[in-house]
Design an enzyme around this catalytic site. Structure first.
Site, PDB file in Angstrom:
ATOM      1  CG  ASP A  12      -2.100  -0.908   1.088  1.00 38.69           C
ATOM      2  OD1 ASP A  12      -2.274  -1.489   0.001  1.00 38.69           O
ATOM      3  OD2 ASP A  12      -2.862  -1.044   2.063  1.00 38.69           O
TER       4      ASP A  12
ATOM      5  CG  ASP B 109      -2.061   4.028   2.984  1.00 40.35           C
ATOM      6  OD1 ASP B 109      -1.566   2.887   2.895  1.00 40.35           O
ATOM      7  OD2 ASP B 109      -3.284   4.226   3.095  1.00 40.35           O
TER       8      ASP B 109
ATOM      9  CD1 TRP C 153     -10.058   1.361   1.597  1.00 40.19           C
ATOM     10  CD2 TRP C 153     -11.568   0.132   2.691  1.00 40.19           C
ATOM     11  NE1 TRP C 153      -9.502   0.958   2.772  1.00 40.19           N
ATOM     12  CE2 TRP C 153     -10.402   0.210   3.464  1.00 40.19           C
ATOM     13  CE3 TRP C 153     -12.653  -0.600   3.176  1.00 40.19           C
ATOM     14  CZ2 TRP C 153     -10.287  -0.401   4.705  1.00 40.19           C
ATOM     15  CZ3 TRP C 153     -12.544  -1.221   4.401  1.00 40.19           C
ATOM     16  CH2 TRP C 153     -11.368  -1.109   5.154  1.00 40.19           C
TER      17      TRP C 153
ATOM     18  CD  GLU D 112      -7.821  -5.386  -2.168  1.00 42.47           C
ATOM     19  OE1 GLU D 112      -8.924  -4.850  -2.297  1.00 42.47           O
ATOM     20  OE2 GLU D 112      -6.979  -5.016  -1.321  1.00 42.47           O
ATOM     21  CG  ASP D 113      -7.008  -7.037   2.197  1.00 46.57           C
ATOM     22  OD1 ASP D 113      -8.212  -7.033   1.897  1.00 46.57           O
ATOM     23  OD2 ASP D 113      -6.549  -6.325   3.099  1.00 46.57           O
TER      24      ASP D 113
ATOM     25  CG  MET E  41      -2.372   3.905   6.832  1.00 46.03           C
ATOM     26  SD  MET E  41      -4.006   3.206   7.070  1.00 46.03           S
ATOM     27  CE  MET E  41      -3.664   1.481   7.006  1.00 46.03           C
TER      28      MET E  41
ATOM     29  CG  HIS F 183      -5.862   8.106   2.804  1.00 44.05           C
ATOM     30  ND1 HIS F 183      -6.907   7.569   2.110  1.00 44.05           N
ATOM     31  CD2 HIS F 183      -5.188   7.068   3.351  1.00 44.05           C
ATOM     32  CE1 HIS F 183      -6.849   6.253   2.231  1.00 44.05           C
ATOM     33  NE2 HIS F 183      -5.827   5.927   2.973  1.00 44.05           N
ATOM     34  NE  ARG F 184     -12.278  14.024   5.461  1.00 43.88           N
ATOM     35  CZ  ARG F 184     -12.242  15.318   5.214  1.00 43.88           C
ATOM     36  NH1 ARG F 184     -12.269  15.773   3.991  1.00 43.88           N
ATOM     37  NH2 ARG F 184     -12.218  16.181   6.206  1.00 43.88           N
TER      38      ARG F 184
HETATM   39  C1  BGC Z   1     -11.039  -4.912   4.559  1.00 48.32           C
HETATM   40  C2  BGC Z   1      -9.589  -5.185   4.194  1.00 48.32           C
HETATM   41  C3  BGC Z   1      -8.682  -4.240   4.959  1.00 48.32           C
HETATM   42  C4  BGC Z   1      -8.945  -4.391   6.450  1.00 48.32           C
HETATM   43  C5  BGC Z   1      -8.062  -3.501   7.292  1.00 48.32           C
HETATM   44  C6  BGC Z   1     -11.221  -5.007   6.067  1.00 48.32           C
HETATM   45  O1  BGC Z   1     -12.533  -4.688   6.435  1.00 48.32           O
HETATM   46  O2  BGC Z   1     -11.899  -5.850   3.926  1.00 48.32           O
HETATM   47  O3  BGC Z   1      -9.425  -5.026   2.819  1.00 48.32           O
HETATM   48  O4  BGC Z   1      -7.330  -4.553   4.684  1.00 48.32           O
HETATM   49  O5  BGC Z   1     -10.309  -4.106   6.729  1.00 48.32           O
HETATM   50  O6  BGC Z   1      -8.238  -2.156   6.998  1.00 48.32           O
END
Ligand code: BGC
Length: 303
Positions: free
Chosen positions: A140, A142, A204, A207-208, A234, A237-238
């Site tokens: 990422d 940030d 947002w 995918e992870d 981190m 940011h908005r």
């Molecule tokens: C999201 C992830 C994110 C995690 C931490 C989860 O709700 O699905 O993509 O990495 O929050 O921010």
């Protein structure tokens, strides 16, 4: 057969020319780093400070063969100020760690929602075509590392490493056990084995979490550094309006189907959606720009 000298452009005596990892004192890591979020970094000054970095953001140690050849892929859309801070922070760290590395910035054009999975997959395939590497780090833009003992390489062939278990935003605690977001390292081979990231997550997050399902599907999970080492700040940011909750229900449906969808949604179909529109070898990074296609109006495919 290639000789050691031919392979690594040998300029020092062969007796002392041993793998970097054999010389702990060559790492010159400093441990805890002071994070200085400086909004006014001058790009020319940054270039001057990193003159050893070759065009395209490539660097290799000259006094020992690196243990790992690493590509670091950093996706973004409209986050140039973060990217400059990222570059200022990481070039010196990666050089102290004596890695052969290349920074690859993958940018999304157009006003659509962000699709990080597509950007990662498409950039990875371009890197495969153009560069030689054995380890890839998905990073990422940030996230700033607070301790340079956290090594940016892949030393386990089958278990990826989640490098960022302790983030200031979460009070340096892992928020949930299956989290692999933020900074994730894995071998090139392993990333192909799990068919990359899903292409179906828009806006947002998600995918992870889906990546975790892929790792489990191929019988692996992740290693993590100790939280005192895997620490990150981190940059605040908005999140854009509409990014966070886009098709939340479908995101949950997608997550429930990771285990059955992974082999047909990922590296093997990203070219159906993504078009490379620009490539540039900038002084401190390789820059890919992709048109990632349109976000769906209805239920995504492949659920
Ligand atoms: C999201 C992830 C994110 C995690 C931490 C989860 O709700 O699905 O993509 O990495 O929050 O921010």
């Amino acid at each position: 057969m290639r000789t050691l000298a031919g392979q690594f452009n040998l300029t020092v005596s062969p007796r002392t020319y041993q793998p970097c990892c054999k010389f702990r004192n060559r790492f010159r890591s400093v441990g805890h780093l002071k994070i200085n979020i400086n909004k006014s970094i001058d790009l020319d000054e940054l270039r001057k400070r990193n003159q050893g970095v070759k065009k395209g953001g490539f660097w290799t140690p000259h006094d020992c063969p690196p243990r790992s050849r690493v590509i670091i892929i950093v996706p973004h859309r409209n986050r140039w100020s973060h990217l400059i801070q990222w570059l200022a922070h990481y070039h010196p760290i990666l050089q102290r760690q004596k890695l052969e590395y290349r920074i690859v910035v993958t940018e999304q054009v157009q006003r659509n929602l962000f699709n990080k999975g597509r950007l990662y997959n498409a950039a990875f395939l371009e890197c495969e075509r153009a560069f030689d590497f054995d380890c890839v780090i998905f990073h990422d833009v940030d996230m700033l590392l607070e301790n340079d003992h956290n090594m940016y390489w892949c030393y386990n062939m089958t278990r990826p490493r989640h490098l960022s278990p302790a983030v200031d935003k979460f009070r340096y605690q892992l928020p949930y056990h299956i989290l692999v977001g933020g900074v994730l390292a894995m071998t090139r081979h392993m990333f192909k084995r799990v068919n990359g990231f899903s292409n179906q997550f828009w806006g947002w997050g998600g995918e992870d979490d889906d990546m975790w399902g892929r790792l489990v599907a191929v019988n692996t999970t992740v290693d993590r550094p100790h939280p005192t080492i895997g620490r990150y700040t981190m940059i605040k940011h908005r999140t854009r309006k509409g990014e966070r909750n886009f098709m939340l229900t479908y995101r949950l449906v997608l997550l429930a189907t990771s285990g059955s969808r992974w082999s047909r949604d990922g590296l093997n179909d990203v070219r159906d959606y993504c078009k490379l529109t620009q490539v540039a070898h900038e002084p401190l990074f390789t820059h890919f720009v992709f048109d990632v296609g349109n976000q769906p109006r209805q239920k995504p495919r492949n659920t």
